[in-house]
Each structure stands twice: as structure tokens, then as C-alpha cells.
Design an enzyme around this catalytic site. Structure first.
Site, mmCIF file in Angstrom:
data_model
loop_
_atom_site.group_PDB
_atom_site.id
_atom_site.type_symbol
_atom_site.label_atom_id
_atom_site.label_comp_id
_atom_site.label_asym_id
_atom_site.label_seq_id
_atom_site.Cartn_x
_atom_site.Cartn_y
_atom_site.Cartn_z
ATOM 1 N N CYS A 298 0.857 -1.197 0.000
ATOM 2 C CA CYS A 298 0.000 0.000 0.000
ATOM 3 C C CYS A 298 0.883 1.233 0.000
ATOM 4 C CB CYS A 298 -0.903 0.030 1.222
ATOM 5 S SG CYS A 298 -2.149 -1.262 1.244
ATOM 6 N N GLU B 86 1.789 -4.283 -5.794
ATOM 7 C CA GLU B 86 0.832 -5.376 -5.666
ATOM 8 C C GLU B 86 -0.346 -5.154 -6.603
ATOM 9 O OE1 GLU B 86 -1.973 -6.906 -2.068
ATOM 10 O OE2 GLU B 86 0.188 -6.906 -1.686
#
Length: 535
Positions: free
Chosen positions: A391, A425
Site C-alpha cells: 500500500c 501489488e
């Protein structure tokens, strides 16, 4: 004008046009869904979600902003099937949630996970095929079919035995040009997150070295009773599982956060303790990120809190910018508080109290009072998919100032030291994809334009070499070249054509990019997290 004269009860799940101001400060009536209704002395308030708009625009509105004439009541459950197992826009009944939970548990127990993911860009490009370049030299126009979105696949390259060299040179053609200036508008990360489509829990993978936890949440956590899953994750991913959305998490629960000299308006739900959600302002210590219910409590806390920077090791400093590496296991409280704050601005991030598998890299700006948090990114200690970011977030007061791209650049500098190629990701949010494409485009164009002719011939470079120089994964290099429409098949070989618009736009964008990472200022030693003693 809305007609509120009719005696019609507007309930949760109803849809109707709602008055709001657009970016040009003009009135518009987009379709919205009523998520909640509350009564205050003298009137009702409705919490609305504008259909096809980002959730951060959701708000409480008064009845005079509702167009009752076009009211749509919620349909019966049988006539509104959910899509791909994800919850619809209307509130779910408890019975349906129980059935869905049972079905999910049954599927995960009997079959491997088939969570929805975005496909990896597939190309028949062979990374070993060389690419050559003569910068800023006009060449004949290469005719190309108009590129559709997503980028079309490139014809298969010849095998390694007959690999032809692909020259890269500027072209006078004006089709499909890339202007980094326009893309740079999206550069500063409003909120960059690994976007969440549904991802079910998957069984432990063979060879996975992370041990499975059996317990619930951490005993030392400040609060763990407000809707946070108690079962630990099966993987280190922080991608949100949208199948657990409910009417509570779809609504913003914090009105305002005071962090140092800034007051922030949260965009999304964050699972702070329930008793704090009714406060007009939530106060955070800007150094340890502890949350407090009043200014007096904050002042009393500051007399006891001696932190003037994030806990952990300072691994980078240049000018007033510093980066701190925080271990999610050693600094659990800080990591949890950071996740709570980040969840206010990241819609698709799942907050877990198990922060052990993660490292957090916090960027700060220094002044006489201390090191003030600007943004951060997290990454798994062990990633089987070569992810170098889980994140990433730039706090709103620091957005559109170049810090977002600085965070991305720093994540790749760490990958260079580790001797790996990395990728964020997947899947990325729309905004995340724009931000990363902007960085990838500028980084790759910077390399291509610095190539020099070799003995009067076009300089050679391969996809593998670009990947090794930048630590950007090969798939991301190929997808970026395809997105920019630089790859062409010409006279039996592959070439990269840089139009003059691309060159000029790139040069202007780089002139505006003042914040850069200096590798000489990075003091970082990677650890082998496969050894359990390191944890």
C-alpha cells in the site's frame, strides 16, 4: 427543483437524483443511493452515495436536495442478483450475509481460490531481443494501426536464433503521442492503493515460509472490537476483500482529523473505536499517531510522548526529506495506528492488526519541531510475487507536490539495493495505475533518450537491460512501451519510435520534477527474512 410536497418516505436503498456542485461550481443532479437516514432536531438527513462517483464524495444531504419525483424504491432481492458474488449497492439482509458467508467457507474448504484478479500483461516480446536507438534523428514514418485500449498485443518476435535488432529512433509521425505533462497531473498520489477486487482466502501455498497464526488480534492493540476481522490473514496481502462490505463500512465515520498543524477530512471508513466516531474532531499525535478524543488529552499526551520522529531506523536523509524503516512486528502499535490513519484515504485497503509480515517506510519532512509524516508505503518482508509495494499513500496536505512519485522512486531504489526487480501489488486502482505509468514512462524514456550511437550505428538495448537498470519488472516495461505505442514492427525487426511530441513533453515534465532520490544518501542493508530469526 426538487418536489418534497408529496408524502413519500425515503428509506435506505432508494435511488433518486440529488443536487450537488460539480468542479465548475455548477448545479447537477446525479443519481444517488440512500445509504442511511438520521433525524436531528427539526429535520432529517440522508447519507447518499453518488452512483458512478468515487465514494469519497459521499455526504449527508438535506431533504431539499432530493428530487422526489424520480424516486426509485429498492427492488426485491430475487430481482437484483449480485455480480460475481460481490454485494450490490443496496444494504444486505442478515440472512443473505449468513448464506454468503457459508457459501464462501464451503468454497474455500473444497476448492483452490479463484479470486478475481487482473491479468498480467501478456506479450510475445522476448526480453532478450535488442532494441536500438538514435535519439533526435528524423526517420521515415512508420504506419501503425490505431492503438486500442488496452494495448494490443505485439506480433511474435523471432526466436533467439534469428533475433533481429530493433532500432529506436525519433519519428516525425504525429500519431499516438505521449505528453508526460498531461500525465503528470495524476502524478501526485491522491491515494494510491492496491485496488481490491474480490480475493478469497487461499490455502497455504507449498513452500510458503510464513507460519500460520492461530490466535486472534494482538492483545496490546488499542481497540479490536469495532468490526475488525479477528482471524489472521492467510497471506501478507492488504488487498481488500470486497465480499465483506456492509452498510457500515460504506459510510465515512470520522468527520475530521487533526494531525499536527493540519486538519484532514477523511474520504472513507476507518475502523477507529466506535466511541470516537461521534466526535467532531479526532486528535492524533503526529509523531506516534496515537488517537485521542480531545485537545486536552492530546496536550497531556504530548507532555509524555518524547518521540519527534517515527520509530525505527532512519535509512535516508537529504535536505529536509527523510525515510524511516519500521518493522511491523517490533513497532506494532505505531504500525496499527498508521494503518488506521491510512484507511481513511485508501478505500480498498483491508486493515488487519497482524502487521508482523510487513515493513513500513515512512517519508517525513523535517523542521525545528521534528519529523512530520508526509506519506508512506508498506511492503511484505517476503513476497512470492516480487511485490515491492503493498500500500502507498501521500497524505492530502502534501499531494500534487511531487511526493507521490518520490515514494515510488524510493521503493525502486530499495529494490535496486536488494538486487531484485519489483512491482506494486496487483491489481492497481485506476489512480494507482496512472501514477505508476507516469513514473514508468518517465524512467524508461530517460534511459532511451540517454542512449548514444555506437560507431555510427543505432545503440542497442534489451528489455532485460532496461529492467535491470531500473528494477522495474519486465512485464511492466513491456506494458508501458505498449501503452505509449512506442513498439512497432518495421522491415522485419522491432523498433521504438519516439515522436518529437514525446521527446518535448518528456523534457518539460523532467524540468518540473524537482524532487528526486539520491542513491548516495540511502543507507540500507536488506535482510533475509526467510530466516525466522530475523522476525
Amino acid at each position: 427543483m426538487a418536489d418534497n410536497g408529496a408524502v413519500v418516505e425515503v428509506v435506505e436503498g432508494c435511488r433518486l437524483p440529488v443536487l450537488r456542485k460539480n468542479q465548475e461550481n455548477e448545479d447537477e443532479w446525479p443519481l444517488a443511493e440512500i445509504l442511511s437516514v438520521k433525524e436531528i432536531p427539526g429535520r432529517k438527513l440522508y447519507y447518499v452515495h453518488y452512483i458512478d462517483f468515487n465514494k469519497r464524495l459521499d455526504e449527508w444531504v438535506t431533504p431539499d436536495r432530493l428530487d422526489i419525483k424520480k424516486l426509485q424504491f429498492p427492488k426485491k432481492e430475487a430481482k437484483t442478483p449480485t455480480k460475481n458474488g460481490l454485494p450490490g449497492s443496496r444494504p444486505s439482509s442478515p440472512e443473505r450475509e449468513v448464506r454468503k458467508s457459508l457459501d464462501l467457507n464451503l468454497q474455500t474448504a473444497t476448492a483452490p481460490s479463484r479470486g478475481k484478479t487482473l491479468p498480467t500483461p501478456r506479450s510475445s516480446l522476448d526480453p532478450s531481443n535488442s532494441v536500438s536507438s538514435i535519439p533526435k534523428r528524423k526517420a521515415e514514418t512508420v504506419s501503425l494501426a490505431t492503438q486500442a485500449s488496452p494495448a494490443p498485443s505485439v506480433p511474435s518476435l523471432p526466436g533467439s536464433a534469428e533475433a533481429s535488432q530493433a532500432p529506436v529512433y525519433p519519428s516525425v509521425r504525429e500519431t499516438t503521442t505521449f505528453n508526460p505533462k498531461t500525465r503528470d497531473d495524476h502524478d501526485q498520489l491522491a491515494s494510491l492503493t492496491t485496488n481490491g477486487t474480490a480475493r478469497r482466502l487461499i490455502p497455504s501455498q507449498p513452500g510458503r515460509k510464513r507460519k500460520a497464526n492461530c490466535g486472534g488480534t494482538d492483545e496490546d492493540s488499542q481497540d479490536s472490537s469495532d468490526g475488525i476481522p479477528t482471524a489472521p490473514r492467510m497471506t501478507g496481502s492488504l488487498v481488500s476483500d470486497r465480499s465483506h462490505d456492509d452498510i457500515v463500512t460504506r459510510m465515512k465515520n470520522i468527520d475530521c482529523i487533526e494531525l499536527g498543524r493540519h486538519r484532514l477530512k477523511p474520504w472513507y471508513f476507518s475502523p477507529y473505536p466506535q466511541e470516537l466516531t461521534t466526535l467532531p474532531i479526532l486528535y492524533l499525535c503526529e509523531f506516534c499517531l496515537k488517537y485521542l478524543k480531545s485537545l486536552k488529552c492530546l496536550q497531556r499526551h504530548l507532555t509524555k510522548c518524547h518521540l519527534r520522529h517515527p520509530p525505527g531506523n532512519e535509512i535516508y536523509r537529504k535536505g529536509t526529506i527523510s525515510f524511516f524503516e519500521i518493522d511491523g512486528r517490533k513497532n506494532k502499535n505505531y504500525s496499527q495506528n498508521l494503518c488506521l490513519l491510512a484507511k481513511c484515504f485508501l478505500d480498498h485497503k483491508t486493515l488487519y492488526y497482524d502487521t508482523d509480515p510487513f515493513l513500513f517506510y515512512v517519508m517525513t519532512e523535517y523542521d525545528s519541531k521534528g519529523f512530520h509524516i508526509v506519506g508512506y508505503f508498506s511492503k511484505e518482508k517476503e513476497s512470492t510475487e516480487d511485490y515491492n509495494v503493498a500500500c502507498i499513500l501521500t497524505l492530502p496536505p502534501y499531494q500534487r507536490r511531487g511526493y507521490g512519485k518520490l515514494l515510488i522512486e524510493f521503493s525502486y531504489e530499495l529494490s535496486k539495493v536488494e538486487g531484485k526487480t519489483g512491482t506494486p501489488e496487483k491489481p492497481l486502482s485506476d489512480l494507482g495505475l496512472l501514477s505508476y505509468r507516469s513514473y514508468w514512462s518517465q524512467t524508461i524514456l530517460e534511459i532511451l533518450m540517454d542512449l548514444k550511437p555506437d560507431n555510427g550505428e543505432r545503440p542497442q538495448i534489451t528489455i532485460n537491460e532496461i529492467s535491470e537498470i531500473t528494477s522495474v519488472k519486465k512485464e511492466d516495461v513491456i506494458s508501458t512501451l505498449q501503452y505509449l505505442n512506442l513498439i512497432n514492427y518495421y522491415k522485419g525487426q522491432y523498433i521504438l519510435t519516439l515522436s518529437e511530441d514525446i521527446v518535448e513533453g518528456h523534457e518539460k515534465a523532467m524540468q518540473k520534477r524537482h524532487l528526486r532520490i539520491d542513491p548516495k544518501c540511502l543507507h540500507f542493508t536488506p535482510k533475509d527474512w526467510s530466516k525466522r530469526g530475523k522476525w
